[in-house]
Design a protein around this motif. Structure first.
Motif, PDB file in Angstrom:
ATOM      1  N   SER A  48     -54.159  16.690   5.990  1.00 13.24           N
ATOM      2  CA  SER A  48     -55.200  17.867   6.905  1.00 13.24           C
ATOM      3  C   SER A  48     -54.433  18.813   7.225  1.00 13.24           C
ATOM      4  O   SER A  48     -53.158  18.675   7.526  1.00 13.24           O
ATOM      5  CB  SER A  48     -56.109  17.140   7.584  1.00 13.24           C
ATOM      6  OG  SER A  48     -55.444  16.578   8.683  1.00 13.24           O
ATOM      7  N   ARG A  49     -55.183  19.759   7.402  1.00 13.48           N
ATOM      8  CA  ARG A  49     -54.351  21.074   8.119  1.00 13.48           C
ATOM      9  C   ARG A  49     -55.510  21.588   9.051  1.00 13.48           C
ATOM     10  O   ARG A  49     -56.797  21.566   8.968  1.00 13.48           O
ATOM     11  CB  ARG A  49     -53.905  21.860   7.443  1.00 13.48           C
ATOM     12  CG  ARG A  49     -54.731  22.808   6.523  1.00 13.48           C
ATOM     13  CD  ARG A  49     -54.106  24.240   6.076  1.00 13.48           C
ATOM     14  NE  ARG A  49     -55.109  24.989   5.057  1.00 13.48           N
ATOM     15  CZ  ARG A  49     -55.786  25.743   5.807  1.00 13.48           C
ATOM     16  NH1 ARG A  49     -55.888  25.988   6.827  1.00 13.48           N
ATOM     17  NH2 ARG A  49     -56.608  26.412   4.810  1.00 13.48           N
ATOM     18  N   VAL A  69     -45.862  16.535  11.762  1.00 12.11           N
ATOM     19  CA  VAL A  69     -46.664  17.566  11.634  1.00 12.11           C
ATOM     20  C   VAL A  69     -45.643  18.875  11.223  1.00 12.11           C
ATOM     21  O   VAL A  69     -44.493  18.986  11.970  1.00 12.11           O
ATOM     22  CB  VAL A  69     -47.651  18.122  12.745  1.00 12.11           C
ATOM     23  CG1 VAL A  69     -46.876  18.430  13.826  1.00 12.11           C
ATOM     24  CG2 VAL A  69     -48.755  19.014  12.410  1.00 12.11           C
ATOM     25  N   GLU A  70     -46.121  19.700  10.202  1.00 11.66           N
ATOM     26  CA  GLU A  70     -45.451  20.977  10.024  1.00 11.66           C
ATOM     27  C   GLU A  70     -46.403  22.184  10.740  1.00 11.66           C
ATOM     28  O   GLU A  70     -47.497  22.092  11.026  1.00 11.66           O
ATOM     29  CB  GLU A  70     -45.641  21.388   8.541  1.00 11.66           C
ATOM     30  CG  GLU A  70     -45.016  20.424   7.637  1.00 11.66           C
ATOM     31  CD  GLU A  70     -45.307  20.860   5.904  1.00 11.66           C
ATOM     32  OE1 GLU A  70     -45.188  22.244   5.727  1.00 11.66           O
ATOM     33  OE2 GLU A  70     -45.840  20.092   5.453  1.00 11.66           O
ATOM     34  N   HIS A  80     -41.701  28.329   9.820  1.00  9.56           N
ATOM     35  CA  HIS A  80     -41.941  26.903   9.673  1.00  9.56           C
ATOM     36  C   HIS A  80     -41.180  26.043  10.355  1.00  9.56           C
ATOM     37  O   HIS A  80     -39.946  25.922  10.183  1.00  9.56           O
ATOM     38  CB  HIS A  80     -42.087  26.786   7.977  1.00  9.56           C
ATOM     39  CG  HIS A  80     -42.122  25.472   7.486  1.00  9.56           C
ATOM     40  ND1 HIS A  80     -41.311  24.511   7.135  1.00  9.56           N
ATOM     41  CD2 HIS A  80     -43.538  24.902   7.539  1.00  9.56           C
ATOM     42  CE1 HIS A  80     -41.994  23.535   6.630  1.00  9.56           C
ATOM     43  NE2 HIS A  80     -43.220  23.469   7.066  1.00  9.56           N
ATOM     44  N   PRO A  99     -51.088  24.003  12.608  1.00 10.81           N
ATOM     45  CA  PRO A  99     -50.593  22.827  11.970  1.00 10.81           C
ATOM     46  C   PRO A  99     -51.142  22.106  10.636  1.00 10.81           C
ATOM     47  O   PRO A  99     -52.033  22.496  10.102  1.00 10.81           O
ATOM     48  CB  PRO A  99     -51.058  21.837  13.217  1.00 10.81           C
ATOM     49  CG  PRO A  99     -52.586  22.459  13.381  1.00 10.81           C
ATOM     50  CD  PRO A  99     -52.274  23.694  13.084  1.00 10.81           C
ATOM     51  N   VAL A 100     -49.948  21.691   9.970  1.00  7.67           N
ATOM     52  CA  VAL A 100     -50.300  20.854   8.645  1.00  7.67           C
ATOM     53  C   VAL A 100     -49.774  19.613   8.697  1.00  7.67           C
ATOM     54  O   VAL A 100     -48.650  19.334   8.751  1.00  7.67           O
ATOM     55  CB  VAL A 100     -49.583  21.684   7.517  1.00  7.67           C
ATOM     56  CG1 VAL A 100     -49.984  21.006   6.132  1.00  7.67           C
ATOM     57  CG2 VAL A 100     -50.282  23.188   7.596  1.00  7.67           C
ATOM     58  N   ASN A 101     -50.492  18.519   8.419  1.00  6.43           N
ATOM     59  CA  ASN A 101     -50.050  17.297   8.276  1.00  6.43           C
ATOM     60  C   ASN A 101     -50.318  16.984   6.855  1.00  6.43           C
ATOM     61  O   ASN A 101     -51.164  16.161   5.926  1.00  6.43           O
ATOM     62  CB  ASN A 101     -51.044  16.160   8.878  1.00  6.43           C
ATOM     63  CG  ASN A 101     -50.542  14.664   8.844  1.00  6.43           C
ATOM     64  OD1 ASN A 101     -49.663  14.378   8.132  1.00  6.43           O
ATOM     65  ND2 ASN A 101     -51.314  13.805   9.609  1.00  6.43           N
ATOM     66  N   SER A 102     -49.010  16.994   6.228  1.00  5.17           N
ATOM     67  CA  SER A 102     -49.015  16.689   4.799  1.00  5.17           C
ATOM     68  C   SER A 102     -48.522  15.263   4.635  1.00  5.17           C
ATOM     69  O   SER A 102     -48.133  14.958   3.236  1.00  5.17           O
ATOM     70  CB  SER A 102     -47.766  17.827   3.960  1.00  5.17           C
ATOM     71  OG  SER A 102     -46.773  17.737   4.710  1.00  5.17           O
ATOM     72  N   VAL A 135     -50.485  25.049   1.673  1.00  7.56           N
ATOM     73  CA  VAL A 135     -51.091  24.100   2.287  1.00  7.56           C
ATOM     74  C   VAL A 135     -52.573  23.704   1.936  1.00  7.56           C
ATOM     75  O   VAL A 135     -53.104  22.686   2.548  1.00  7.56           O
ATOM     76  CB  VAL A 135     -51.144  24.802   3.682  1.00  7.56           C
ATOM     77  CG1 VAL A 135     -49.700  25.182   4.261  1.00  7.56           C
ATOM     78  CG2 VAL A 135     -51.964  26.043   3.635  1.00  7.56           C
ATOM     79  N   VAL A 138     -58.691  23.404   4.510  1.00  5.17           N
ATOM     80  CA  VAL A 138     -58.796  22.624   5.645  1.00  5.17           C
ATOM     81  C   VAL A 138     -59.783  21.344   5.153  1.00  5.17           C
ATOM     82  O   VAL A 138     -60.603  21.632   4.564  1.00  5.17           O
ATOM     83  CB  VAL A 138     -59.635  23.521   6.652  1.00  5.17           C
ATOM     84  CG1 VAL A 138     -60.116  22.749   7.759  1.00  5.17           C
ATOM     85  CG2 VAL A 138     -58.709  24.795   7.197  1.00  5.17           C
ATOM     86  N   ALA A 142     -58.981  17.707  10.416  1.00  3.65           N
ATOM     87  CA  ALA A 142     -57.913  18.416  10.522  1.00  3.65           C
ATOM     88  C   ALA A 142     -57.559  19.075  11.885  1.00  3.65           C
ATOM     89  O   ALA A 142     -58.603  19.218  12.676  1.00  3.65           O
ATOM     90  CB  ALA A 142     -58.064  19.734   9.628  1.00  3.65           C
TER      91      ALA A 142
END
Length: 143
Positions: A48-49, A69-70, A80, A99-102, A135, A138, A142
């Motif tokens: 999620s992001r 998290v990115e 980044h 924030p991005v949780n890839s 990314v 959303v 997220a």
């Protein structure tokens, strides 16, 4: 007799942040009468992001408790960094970030801001077109 200030205990609840994410409603003006800060727990689901945003006039300090998290940040979200459990990040006032949780595990962090109001200083921003494919949309949960 002068008014005496008292300590407050907050038994956390949850709310969905305007910028995305499920926040544990911690210390804020609303929950504890805080005058200069807020402290919350944020959980981001895997894959999620959050939404691009900034905190108007307020800085943030974040501690990554678990997961990774990115964080895309700066003008146009051009910078980044990847944060892992045990890392901290300071986000100055008015700096765009997302924030991005890839990853494949949820990310849990503690978020402190100089804004005692939980959501008042959040200003949502547009996602730069160049970052959209990287990314994705959303997702529910997220942050």
């Amino acid at each position: 007799m002068a008014d005496q200030k008292r300590c407050s205990v907050v038994r956390t609840g949850h709310y969905e942040g305007a910028q995305g994410g499920v926040f544990g409603a911690g210390i804020s003006a609303q929950s504890a009468g805080a005058e200069g800060l807020c402290l919350h727990r944020l959980v981001m689901a895997a894959g999620s992001r959050g939404r691009p945003h900034l905190h108007e006039g307020h800085e943030s300090a974040i501690f990554i408790q678990s997961g990774q998290v990115e964080v895309w940040h700066g003008e146009g979200l051009a910078e980044h960094v990847v944060l892992r459990a045990g890392d901290y990040i300071h986000i100055p006032a008015d700096v765009p970030h997302m924030p991005v949780n890839s990853g494949t595990q949820e990310m849990v962090c503690l978020v402190a801001r100089t804004d005692p109001n939980e959501q008042e200083g959040v200003r949502l921003l547009d996602l730069p077109a160049w970052l959209e494919d990287r990314v994705g949309p959303v997702a529910v949960g997220a942050g």
